[in-house]
Design a protein around this motif. Structure first.
Motif, PDB file in Angstrom:
ATOM      1  N   THR A 209       5.858  24.325   0.123  1.00  0.00           N
ATOM      2  CA  THR A 209       5.047  25.070  -0.848  1.00  0.00           C
ATOM      3  C   THR A 209       3.716  24.367  -1.096  1.00  0.00           C
ATOM      4  O   THR A 209       2.665  25.008  -1.174  1.00  0.00           O
ATOM      5  N   LYS A 210       3.779  23.031  -1.211  1.00  0.00           N
ATOM      6  CA  LYS A 210       2.560  22.247  -1.434  1.00  0.00           C
ATOM      7  C   LYS A 210       1.605  22.399  -0.257  1.00  0.00           C
ATOM      8  O   LYS A 210       0.390  22.568  -0.421  1.00  0.00           O
ATOM      9  N   GLN A 211       2.157  22.332   0.972  1.00  0.00           N
ATOM     10  CA  GLN A 211       1.344  22.491   2.181  1.00  0.00           C
ATOM     11  C   GLN A 211       0.672  23.855   2.206  1.00  0.00           C
ATOM     12  O   GLN A 211      -0.511  23.982   2.528  1.00  0.00           O
ATOM     13  N   LEU A 212       1.444  24.881   1.866  1.00  0.00           N
ATOM     14  CA  LEU A 212       0.936  26.253   1.860  1.00  0.00           C
ATOM     15  C   LEU A 212      -0.181  26.413   0.837  1.00  0.00           C
ATOM     16  O   LEU A 212      -1.218  27.035   1.110  1.00  0.00           O
ATOM     17  N   LYS A 213       0.000  25.828  -0.333  1.00  0.00           N
ATOM     18  CA  LYS A 213      -1.013  25.883  -1.393  1.00  0.00           C
ATOM     19  C   LYS A 213      -2.313  25.222  -0.924  1.00  0.00           C
ATOM     20  O   LYS A 213      -3.407  25.764  -1.132  1.00  0.00           O
ATOM     21  N   GLU A 214      -2.191  24.043  -0.291  1.00  0.00           N
ATOM     22  CA  GLU A 214      -3.364  23.332   0.227  1.00  0.00           C
ATOM     23  C   GLU A 214      -4.082  24.157   1.287  1.00  0.00           C
ATOM     24  O   GLU A 214      -5.312  24.195   1.357  1.00  0.00           O
ATOM     25  N   ALA A 218      -7.893  25.586   1.123  1.00  0.00           N
ATOM     26  CA  ALA A 218      -8.839  25.292   2.206  1.00  0.00           C
ATOM     27  C   ALA A 218      -9.458  26.575   2.746  1.00  0.00           C
ATOM     28  O   ALA A 218     -10.668  26.635   3.016  1.00  0.00           O
ATOM     29  N   ASN A 219      -8.638  27.633   2.901  1.00  0.00           N
ATOM     30  CA  ASN A 219      -9.135  28.921   3.388  1.00  0.00           C
ATOM     31  C   ASN A 219     -10.116  29.554   2.399  1.00  0.00           C
ATOM     32  O   ASN A 219     -11.128  30.140   2.799  1.00  0.00           O
TER      33      ASN A 219
END
Length: 232
Positions: A209-214, A218-219
């Motif tokens: 979830t943290k990776q997805l949020k980052e 970024a996008n």
């Protein structure tokens, strides 16, 4: 199994009571079928929170707010957060005051739960390298027995447990969660190995979830830069 773990905990409690290291308390009532909110695996068991803890109890404020500039950290509700203890605006108590308040000493791996006010339900896991501290009357110490404390912390933070907290408070204005109500909460108890697996899986999903949020952030930043470039 969860049932074997519960029996082991009960046996340890009886031993500590016999040795005078633990106070004997009134037996908790058995869990009624209507109290069970969902099905659990066969090797799990339902139990009361009070059955699986060494200690459940709130602290107190030193007489005359007898704080010190150094000494033992004194945790108030504003220091308790779900992701850990916050030392902003922390108070301290001297060794003398700490001895006077020896019934509410905070130890490593304790669960600290806010039981009054606007931060009701907020809960911190005390780090395993913590030495010693104390708490105010707005914070409850929960000290589980033979449990994975990370699993226990996640149970307290779960929507299931939080609903219990908010439906069990008493008092007008500044709501409070009585110890007796807290002791009676029904807890699903898995075997210890499964508790560890559950924690590992939760941590794995939280990392994703943290990776997805980052990635989303970024996008968004890239899109904003592109828009600025196009407008220019």
């Amino acid at each position: 199994t969860g049932s074997e773990l519960l029996n082991k905990i009960k046996a340890e409690k009886e031993k500590l009571i016999a040795e005078g290291k633990l106070k004997k308390e009134k037996p908790l009532p058995p869990i009624k079928p209507e109290e069970i909110p969902f099905e659990i695996p066969e090797n799990w068991v339902w139990c009361r929170l009070g059955e699986i803890c060494y200690k459940i109890g709130s602290g107190s404020t030193p007489k005359g707010s007898n704080y010190s500039n150094t000494g033992y950290p004194f945790f108030r509700s504003q220091n308790i957060y779900n992701d850990g203890l916050v030392y902003d605006d922390i108070k301290f108590v001297s060794e003398e005051v700490q001895k006077q308040m020896n019934g509410t000493i905070v130890l490593a791996n304790d669960i600290l739960l806010n039981i009054t006010g606007g931060s009701l339900g907020r809960c911190a896991l005390v780090p395993n390298d913590f030495k010693e501290g104390n708490v105010s009357q707005h914070v409850c110490i929960i000290r589980p027995m033979q449990m994975d404390v990370n699993y226990f912390h996640k149970i307290v933070l779960s929507p299931y447990f939080q609903r219990f907290i908010f439906s069990s408070t008493t008092g007008a204005g500044r709501e409070g969660l009585p110890k007796y109500n807290l002791e009676q909460f029904a807890i699903p108890l898995p075997p210890l190995s499964e508790q560890k697996r559950i924690v590992a899986e939760i941590e794995k999903q939280l990392a994703k979830t943290k990776q997805l949020k980052e990635h989303i952030i970024a996008n968004q930043q890239a899109t904003e830069q592109l828009l600025k470039a196009l407008l220019h």
